[in-house]
Enzyme design. Structure first.
Site, short mmCIF file in Angstrom:
data_model
loop_
_atom_site.label_atom_id
_atom_site.label_comp_id
_atom_site.label_asym_id
_atom_site.label_seq_id
_atom_site.Cartn_x
_atom_site.Cartn_y
_atom_site.Cartn_z
N GLY A 174 79.56 14.03 36.67
CA GLY A 174 78.50 13.77 37.02
C GLY A 174 77.55 13.22 35.82
O GLY A 174 76.15 13.39 35.87
N LYS A 233 65.03 6.83 33.61
CA LYS A 233 64.44 5.78 32.73
C LYS A 233 64.46 4.45 33.28
O LYS A 233 63.78 3.98 32.34
CB LYS A 233 65.53 6.12 31.52
N LYS A 262 66.65 3.27 27.78
CA LYS A 262 66.43 4.37 27.06
C LYS A 262 65.95 3.98 25.48
O LYS A 262 64.88 4.47 25.00
CB LYS A 262 67.71 5.28 26.65
N THR A 317 73.00 16.04 41.13
CA THR A 317 73.54 16.71 39.65
C THR A 317 72.34 17.26 39.00
O THR A 317 72.33 18.38 38.72
CB THR A 317 74.13 15.40 39.09
N VAL A 318 71.08 16.59 38.62
CA VAL A 318 70.15 17.04 37.74
C VAL A 318 69.38 17.92 38.57
O VAL A 318 69.08 19.20 38.11
CB VAL A 318 69.40 15.78 37.09
N VAL A 322 65.56 10.11 28.45
CA VAL A 322 66.34 9.65 27.29
C VAL A 322 67.25 10.69 26.58
O VAL A 322 66.71 11.87 26.04
CB VAL A 322 65.47 9.26 26.19
N ALA A 347 63.11 17.85 48.53
CA ALA A 347 63.45 16.74 49.47
C ALA A 347 64.91 16.19 49.03
O ALA A 347 65.03 16.13 47.87
CB ALA A 347 62.26 15.66 49.21
P1 NDP Z 1 72.31 12.20 42.13
O1 NDP Z 1 72.57 11.21 42.81
O2 NDP Z 1 73.50 13.26 41.90
O3 NDP Z 1 71.23 13.02 43.28
C1 NDP Z 1 70.26 12.40 43.70
C2 NDP Z 1 69.22 13.20 44.51
O4 NDP Z 1 68.35 12.56 45.09
C3 NDP Z 1 70.14 14.02 45.70
O5 NDP Z 1 70.18 15.30 45.84
C4 NDP Z 1 69.67 13.08 47.02
O6 NDP Z 1 69.86 13.83 48.26
C5 NDP Z 1 68.40 12.64 46.55
N1 NDP Z 1 67.71 11.56 47.20
C6 NDP Z 1 68.13 10.46 47.11
N2 NDP Z 1 67.39 9.27 47.73
C7 NDP Z 1 66.46 10.20 48.31
C8 NDP Z 1 65.32 10.02 49.19
N3 NDP Z 1 64.96 8.73 49.51
N4 NDP Z 1 64.71 11.21 49.77
C9 NDP Z 1 64.92 12.11 49.21
N5 NDP Z 1 66.15 12.90 48.25
C10 NDP Z 1 66.70 11.56 48.13
O7 NDP Z 1 71.69 11.66 40.81
P2 NDP Z 1 71.34 12.65 39.38
O8 NDP Z 1 70.80 13.93 39.63
O9 NDP Z 1 72.75 12.28 38.68
O10 NDP Z 1 70.26 11.77 38.70
C11 NDP Z 1 68.85 11.80 39.12
C12 NDP Z 1 67.67 11.01 38.22
O11 NDP Z 1 68.15 11.70 36.75
C13 NDP Z 1 68.29 9.44 37.96
O12 NDP Z 1 67.09 9.02 37.66
C14 NDP Z 1 69.18 9.63 36.72
O13 NDP Z 1 69.21 8.27 36.08
C15 NDP Z 1 68.51 10.55 35.79
N6 NDP Z 1 69.24 11.21 35.04
C16 NDP Z 1 70.57 11.65 35.25
C17 NDP Z 1 71.51 12.35 34.42
C18 NDP Z 1 72.93 12.71 34.64
O14 NDP Z 1 73.52 13.11 33.78
N7 NDP Z 1 73.10 12.77 36.00
C19 NDP Z 1 70.92 12.44 33.05
C20 NDP Z 1 69.82 12.31 32.73
C21 NDP Z 1 68.79 11.43 33.73
P3 NDP Z 1 71.37 14.26 48.68
O15 NDP Z 1 71.83 15.31 47.84
O16 NDP Z 1 71.14 14.60 50.14
O17 NDP Z 1 72.34 12.85 48.48
N1 HSE Z 2 74.26 7.87 33.07
C1 HSE Z 2 73.52 8.49 32.11
C2 HSE Z 2 74.23 8.65 30.75
C3 HSE Z 2 72.81 9.87 32.20
O1 HSE Z 2 75.60 8.77 30.91
O2 HSE Z 2 73.96 8.77 29.76
C4 HSE Z 2 71.96 10.36 31.37
O3 HSE Z 2 70.76 9.60 31.15
#
Ligand code: NDP
Ligand code: HSE
Length: 433
Positions: A187, A106, A205, A14-15, A133, A44
């Site tokens: 997401g 976080k 946070k 997602t991010v 955060v 990666a």
């Molecule tokens: P997702 O689950 O959508 O994405 C995770 C990504 O990491 C995927 O691309 C996955 O690969 C990859 N991945 C996981 N494990 C591994 C590994 N061992 N090696 C390589 N790649 C790996 O998570 P988000 O994008 O939602 O969240 C990412 C971070 O951002 C988290 O720490 C979350 O707390 C933080 N965050 C998220 C927000 C949100 O709104 N979603 C907002 C603020 C912070 P693949 O795509 O192949 O599965």
């Molecule tokens: N799961 C978190 C939220 C993502 O809903 O606020 C943003 O940190």
């Protein structure tokens, strides 16, 4: 423009996917503002077969994060995989290799912040975490930079987009489980959504914000945490009829030098307060500084683009630091309060909303009132709504200020009354005094 900074992205979900897209859209604009070209050189992911809605050359992709971190061409590592195990290895490996790191993680910071900051300090590379955060709201920058001349006396924050979205949808009549599912589809939710609904993500946070504001690192176990699972549609209805909204609210407050309350729990807030109107996936943070007074910060707290924007902000800072060779312009975290301590929840004070499920017979209110009086808790109003039939009916009490310890003791005694048929629901009331 002579310099190019090569970015190694670990995680493109997602991010991470949002970061690639946003750089495609505004990379040239950022380059003209920063005087440095940005290029995502390696990415990666977990699966090479997954369909993605952005393009990077196949040769840039790998499933081995070490290839990215160790690639000599990669100048800056962006960790967006989440979790506290592999992510920790990624961040430590990058810092030890002298590469600055941007993270949105976080949970990782909350549990391992001190270790990561020490690694950053030792290596001379920096760690940036604006996206950890409040999604797209630049609250880390506000506390560390914009309010550097203030003591933060109070901070109130709606910090979890998923919970705020769920509470908003429940208010509109949607079932809890359906609202969780929708948040996942959008997401917003963590990979494990109990981190959201259990209040843990928001607690991480508020711990980060409290640490920055008060100069000592607040550990997750020090943050008193309740989630939104106990909030029933009935509570949202009663709160509304009493002139309140229910929000998962983070609180960091100190009225004088001494321990700081750092907590995350659902709270009734007056519906004419600005935070009561922060809905859906939005986050809102009220920061009170001793010089500036009240400031308010609002924006989308989760989701692809909003969070990508915060990651880009950190990439901008990291790139400028690389350009100017300054690794400690703004260190990841500078402890500046050696006597800092968190006030145990039992010692904090608030007003309360109490919903009891009681037998519909005379004398019940008198028994409940006697327990409250014994614990020196005053009642400000009582509602026994009509139209509820069955063996038990709701009884709502609004209670005056009392110590949490007294309230907990009273709750235990009330639960033992034979007329009380279910576990009492207690939600604190925040008046922002
Ligand atoms: P997702 O689950 O959508 O994405 C995770 C990504 O990491 C995927 O691309 C996955 O690969 C990859 N991945 C996981 N494990 C591994 C590994 N061992 N090696 C390589 N790649 C790996 O998570 P988000 O994008 O939602 O969240 C990412 C971070 O951002 C988290 O720490 C979350 O707390 C933080 N965050 C998220 C927000 C949100 O709104 N979603 C907002 C603020 C912070 P693949 O795509 O192949 O599965
Ligand atoms: N799961 C978190 C939220 C993502 O809903 O606020 C943003 O940190």
């Amino acid at each position: 423009m002579t310099r190019t900074v090569n970015i190694g992205l670990i995680g493109a979900g997602t991010v991470g996917g949002g970061v690639v897209q946003a750089l495609k859209r505004n990379g040239a604009l950022m380059a003209s503002r920063l005087g440095v070209r940005l290029r995502v050189t390696r990415v990666a992911v977990r699966s090479l077969r997954k369909k993605r809605d952005f393009k990077v050359p196949q040769s840039a992709l790998t499933t081995d994060w070490r290839e990215v971190v160790n690639d000599p061409k990669v100048d800056l590592v962006v960790e967006l995989i989440g979790g506290t195990t592999t992510a920790k290895d990624v961040v430590l490996a990058a810092l030890r290799a002298g590469k600055p790191v941007v993270t949105a993680n976080k949970a990782l910071l909350a549990f391992h912040g001190e270790k990561l900051f020490a690694a950053a300090e030792k290596s001379g590379a920096n760690l940036y975490y604006e996206a950890s955060v409040a999604g797209g709201v630049p609250i880390i920058k506000v506390i560390r930079e914009a309010l550097v001349g203030n003591r933060v006396t109070h901070l109130y924050g709606i910090l979890n987009g998923t919970c705020n979205f769920i509470l908003t949808k429940m208010n509109e009549g949607m079932e809890f489980d359906a609202a969780v599912k929708l948040a996942q589809q959008q997401g917003y939710a963590e990979a494990d959504p109990t981190l959201d609904v259990g209040g843990y993500d928001a607690a991480h946070k508020v711990g980060i914000l409290a640490s920055l504001a008060h100069g000592f690192w607040v550990k997750p176990k020090q943050v008193y945490t309740e989630g939104i699972e106990q909030v029933a549609p009935l509570d949202l209805e009663f709160a509304d009829s009493l002139g309140y909204a229910i929000k998962l609210l983070g609180i960091v407050k100190t009225s004088k030098p001494g321990p700081v309350q750092v907590s995350m729990y659902p709270a009734l807030i007056p519906d004419d307060h600005v935070l009561a109107n922060v809905s859906d996936v939005y986050n809102g943070i009220l920061v009170r500084g001793d010089v500036v007074g009240d400031t308010l910060h609002y924006g989308q707290g989760a989701g692809r683009d909003a969070t990508a924007s915060a990651v880009l902000s950190d990439i901008g800072d990291a790139v400028l630091d690389l350009k100017h060779g300054s690794t400690d312009r703004l260190k990841a975290f500078i402890p500046h309060e050696s006597n800092g301590a968190v006030r145990p929840i039992e010692e904090t004070t608030s007003c309360y909303y109490l919903r009891l499920s009681v037998l519909d017979r005379p004398g019940v209110l008198a028994k409940v009132s006697a327990v409250l009086a014994k614990n020196k808790i005053g009642i400000s109003s009582v509602i026994q709504p009509e139209g509820h039939e069955g063996s038990s009916v709701p009884l709502i009490l609004m209670l005056h200020y009392a110590k949490n310890a007294a309230m907990q003791k009273a709750l235990k005694e009330i639960r033992k009354l034979s007329a009380v048929k279910a576990k009492p629901v207690m939600i604190r009331v925040e008046n922002f005094a």
